[in-house]
Design a protein around this motif. Structure first.
Motif, PDB file in Angstrom:
ATOM      1  N   LEU A   1      90.873   6.953 120.446  1.00  0.00           N
ATOM      2  CA  LEU A   1      89.938   8.081 120.476  1.00  0.00           C
ATOM      3  C   LEU A   1      90.519   9.212 119.636  1.00  0.00           C
ATOM      4  O   LEU A   1      91.711   9.504 119.727  1.00  0.00           O
ATOM      5  CB  LEU A   1      89.759   8.541 121.926  1.00  0.00           C
TER       6      LEU A   1
ATOM      7  N   ASN B   1      90.159  13.174 118.844  1.00  0.00           N
ATOM      8  CA  ASN B   1      89.585  14.430 119.346  1.00  0.00           C
ATOM      9  C   ASN B   1      89.871  15.549 118.360  1.00  0.00           C
ATOM     10  O   ASN B   1      91.015  15.692 117.927  1.00  0.00           O
ATOM     11  CB  ASN B   1      90.250  14.815 120.674  1.00  0.00           C
TER      12      ASN B   1
ATOM     13  N   TYR C   1      89.834  19.660 118.102  1.00  0.00           N
ATOM     14  CA  TYR C   1      89.687  20.940 118.786  1.00  0.00           C
ATOM     15  C   TYR C   1      89.652  22.044 117.749  1.00  0.00           C
ATOM     16  O   TYR C   1      90.653  22.301 117.077  1.00  0.00           O
ATOM     17  CB  TYR C   1      90.882  21.200 119.706  1.00  0.00           C
TER      18      TYR C   1
ATOM     19  N   MET D   1      89.894  20.909 126.946  1.00  0.00           N
ATOM     20  CA  MET D   1      89.478  19.737 127.715  1.00  0.00           C
ATOM     21  C   MET D   1      89.881  19.957 129.156  1.00  0.00           C
ATOM     22  O   MET D   1      91.053  20.193 129.450  1.00  0.00           O
ATOM     23  CB  MET D   1      90.109  18.468 127.160  1.00  0.00           C
TER      24      MET D   1
ATOM     25  N   HIS E   1      91.215  15.936 133.911  1.00  0.00           N
ATOM     26  CA  HIS E   1      90.531  14.670 134.218  1.00  0.00           C
ATOM     27  C   HIS E   1      91.575  13.559 134.296  1.00  0.00           C
ATOM     28  O   HIS E   1      92.713  13.748 133.874  1.00  0.00           O
ATOM     29  CB  HIS E   1      89.507  14.344 133.117  1.00  0.00           C
TER      30      HIS E   1
ATOM     31  N   SER F   1      99.473   9.588 123.269  1.00  0.00           N
ATOM     32  CA  SER F   1      98.672  10.711 122.783  1.00  0.00           C
ATOM     33  C   SER F   1      99.444  11.447 121.682  1.00  0.00           C
ATOM     34  O   SER F   1     100.548  11.929 121.908  1.00  0.00           O
ATOM     35  CB  SER F   1      98.400  11.604 123.995  1.00  0.00           C
TER      36      SER F   1
ATOM     37  N   PHE G   1      99.301  21.415 126.649  1.00  0.00           N
ATOM     38  CA  PHE G   1      98.833  20.227 127.364  1.00  0.00           C
ATOM     39  C   PHE G   1      99.076  20.478 128.844  1.00  0.00           C
ATOM     40  O   PHE G   1     100.164  20.906 129.240  1.00  0.00           O
ATOM     41  CB  PHE G   1      99.637  19.021 126.871  1.00  0.00           C
TER      42      PHE G   1
ATOM     43  N   HIS H   1      95.086  15.391 133.650  1.00  0.00           N
ATOM     44  CA  HIS H   1      95.584  16.077 132.455  1.00  0.00           C
ATOM     45  C   HIS H   1      94.433  16.752 131.734  1.00  0.00           C
ATOM     46  O   HIS H   1      93.256  16.409 131.965  1.00  0.00           O
ATOM     47  CB  HIS H   1      96.311  15.083 131.537  1.00  0.00           C
TER      48      HIS H   1
ATOM     49  N   VAL I   1      93.631  20.025 128.324  1.00  0.00           N
ATOM     50  CA  VAL I   1      94.147  20.851 127.235  1.00  0.00           C
ATOM     51  C   VAL I   1      93.584  22.263 127.394  1.00  0.00           C
ATOM     52  O   VAL I   1      92.361  22.437 127.518  1.00  0.00           O
ATOM     53  CB  VAL I   1      93.756  20.258 125.860  1.00  0.00           C
TER      54      VAL I   1
ATOM     55  N   ARG J   1      93.051  21.434 115.796  1.00  0.00           N
ATOM     56  CA  ARG J   1      94.021  20.500 116.378  1.00  0.00           C
ATOM     57  C   ARG J   1      93.337  19.151 116.466  1.00  0.00           C
ATOM     58  O   ARG J   1      92.175  19.054 116.890  1.00  0.00           O
ATOM     59  CB  ARG J   1      94.438  20.933 117.779  1.00  0.00           C
TER      60      ARG J   1
ATOM     61  N   ASN K   1      93.828  15.252 118.000  1.00  0.00           N
ATOM     62  CA  ASN K   1      94.589  14.429 118.938  1.00  0.00           C
ATOM     63  C   ASN K   1      94.105  12.989 118.832  1.00  0.00           C
ATOM     64  O   ASN K   1      92.907  12.733 118.792  1.00  0.00           O
ATOM     65  CB  ASN K   1      94.379  14.955 120.372  1.00  0.00           C
TER      66      ASN K   1
ATOM     67  N   THR L   1      94.289   9.499 120.853  1.00  0.00           N
ATOM     68  CA  THR L   1      94.668   8.924 122.144  1.00  0.00           C
ATOM     69  C   THR L   1      94.515   7.418 122.053  1.00  0.00           C
ATOM     70  O   THR L   1      93.396   6.914 121.892  1.00  0.00           O
ATOM     71  CB  THR L   1      93.782   9.462 123.277  1.00  0.00           C
TER      72      THR L   1
ATOM     73  N   ARG M   1      94.825   3.681 123.635  1.00  0.00           N
ATOM     74  CA  ARG M   1      94.747   3.071 124.960  1.00  0.00           C
ATOM     75  C   ARG M   1      94.500   1.568 124.847  1.00  0.00           C
ATOM     76  O   ARG M   1      94.051   1.080 123.819  1.00  0.00           O
ATOM     77  CB  ARG M   1      93.575   3.682 125.746  1.00  0.00           C
TER      78      ARG M   1
HETATM   79  C1  SIN Z   1      92.492  13.434 126.284  1.00  0.00           C
HETATM   80  O1  SIN Z   1      92.856  13.603 127.427  1.00  0.00           O
HETATM   81  O2  SIN Z   1      91.698  12.527 125.974  1.00  0.00           O
HETATM   82  C2  SIN Z   1      92.966  14.320 125.171  1.00  0.00           C
HETATM   83  C3  SIN Z   1      94.272  14.942 125.390  1.00  0.00           C
HETATM   84  C4  SIN Z   1      94.678  15.793 124.228  1.00  0.00           C
HETATM   85  O3  SIN Z   1      93.842  16.205 123.405  1.00  0.00           O
HETATM   86  O4  SIN Z   1      95.884  16.088 124.094  1.00  0.00           O
END
Ligand code: SIN
Ligand code: FE2
Length: 220
Positions: free
Chosen positions: A118, A120, A122, A128, A131, A145, A154, A187, A189, A204, A206, A208, A210
Motif C-alpha cells: 500500500l 500512502n 500525506y 491517519m 487503527h 512500513s 508515528f 497505530h 500518524v 510524506r 509511506n 506498507t 504486508r
Molecule cells: C498505515 O498504517 O497504513 C500507514 C502508516 C504510516 O503511514 O506510517
C-alpha cells in the motif's frame, strides 16, 4: 552519506516487543524507491478513497503487488485489480520487495514474502487515525512500513485503544516493522506538518508491505 535537515544520525528508537524502528534502513534503496514510486503512481494514480461511512480519507492511496488494499462504501478489503482502471495493480518492484524482506529479517522476521504494498501519500495536514491492520488473512507475517519525504510522528499503541500510544518521530528512509506480539497493535500518524522535502517536496510517502493471503492460497 548525504545528511540534511530531514535526515538524522541513525539511532533506533525503543519500541514494544515485536516491533522495531530501523533508522535510515531504506537509505541504500532510496534511488530505486523514488524511481519505482514514480512509475507506479503513473500507472495507478494516487487517489482519495472513501471510508465505509462515505468520508474521503485525507491520505491519498494506491498499491503495487499481487493484492491492493482498498476502501469504499462496501468496506475494506484486498483486491487484485485497481478499481479505477480495472487493470492489475503494478507489479511489486524487486527493490521494494528486497528492502521489505531485509527489514523484516533485521527485525527478527526471517522468511517474510510480501504480496501487497500500500502506498500512502500525506500532504501537510493529512493524518491517519489509530487503527489495527486486520484485513489480512495471514496475520502470522509482520508489517513493514517505509517512510519517505517529510517527517511524521508515528503513533504506536498497544493491543487495545485504551493504551496511550508512543510517539515515534520518523524521517526519510526510516523503516518500522511490527509483528508477533505487536502484530495487532493500534497505530496511526499525527497530522503531517508543513514542509518541503528536498527529494519529495511537500509530502510524506509511506509504503506498507504486508502478507495479505497465506502463501498456500496465492500458490493455487
Ligand atoms: C498505515 O498504517 O497504513 C500507514 C502508516 C504510516 O503511514 O506510517
Ligand atoms: Fe495501518
Amino acid at each position: 552519506m548525504e545528511r540534511d535537515l530531514f535526515t538524522r544520525a541513525a539511532a533506533p528508537l525503543p519500541m514494544p516487543a515485536g516491533a522495531a524502528h530501523l533508522a535510515g534502513f531504506a537509505l541504500a534503496w532510496e534511488e530505486a524507491l523514488l524511481k519505482e514510486l514514480a512509475r507506479i503512481t503513473a500507472a495507478a494514480p494516487l487517489r482519495h478513497m472513501v471510508t465505509p461511512g462515505g468520508q474521503p480519507m485525507s491520505v491519498a492511496m494506491t498499491n503495487c503487488g499481487a493484492l491492493g488494499w482498498v476502501s469504499d462504501r462496501r468496506g475494506y478489503r484486498y483486491v487484485e485489480r485497481d478499481p479505477e482502471s480495472g487493470a492489475p495493480w503494478p507489479a511489486l518492484p524487486d527493490a521494494i520487495r528486497e528492502l521489505a524482506i531485509a527489514a523484516a529479517r533485521h527485525a527478527g522476521y526471517a522468511g517474510f514474502e510480501p504480496d501487497a504494498c500500500l502506498i500512502n501519500r500525506y500532504a501537510p495536514g493529512a493524518r491517519m487515525s489509530l487503527h489495527q491492520d486486520r484485513d489480512e488473512q495471514d496475520q502470522a507475517a509482520p508489517i513493514v512500513s517505509v517512510s519517505l519525504g517529510l517527517p511524521a510522528v508515528f503513533l504506536f499503541g498497544g493491543l487495545t485503544r485504551r493504551e496511550r500510544p508512543l510517539r515515534v518521530p520518523l524521517v526519510h528512509c526510516d523503516v518500522v516493522v511490527w509483528g508477533g506480539p505487536a502484530r495487532l497493535a493500534y497505530h496511526g500518524v499525527a497530522p503531517v506538518a508543513d514542509g518541503h522535502h528536498p527529494k519529495l517536496g511537500p509530502q510524506r510517502i509511506n509504503l506498507t508491505l504486508r502478507r495479505a493471503r497465506p502463501p498456500n492460497i496465492n500458490a493455487r
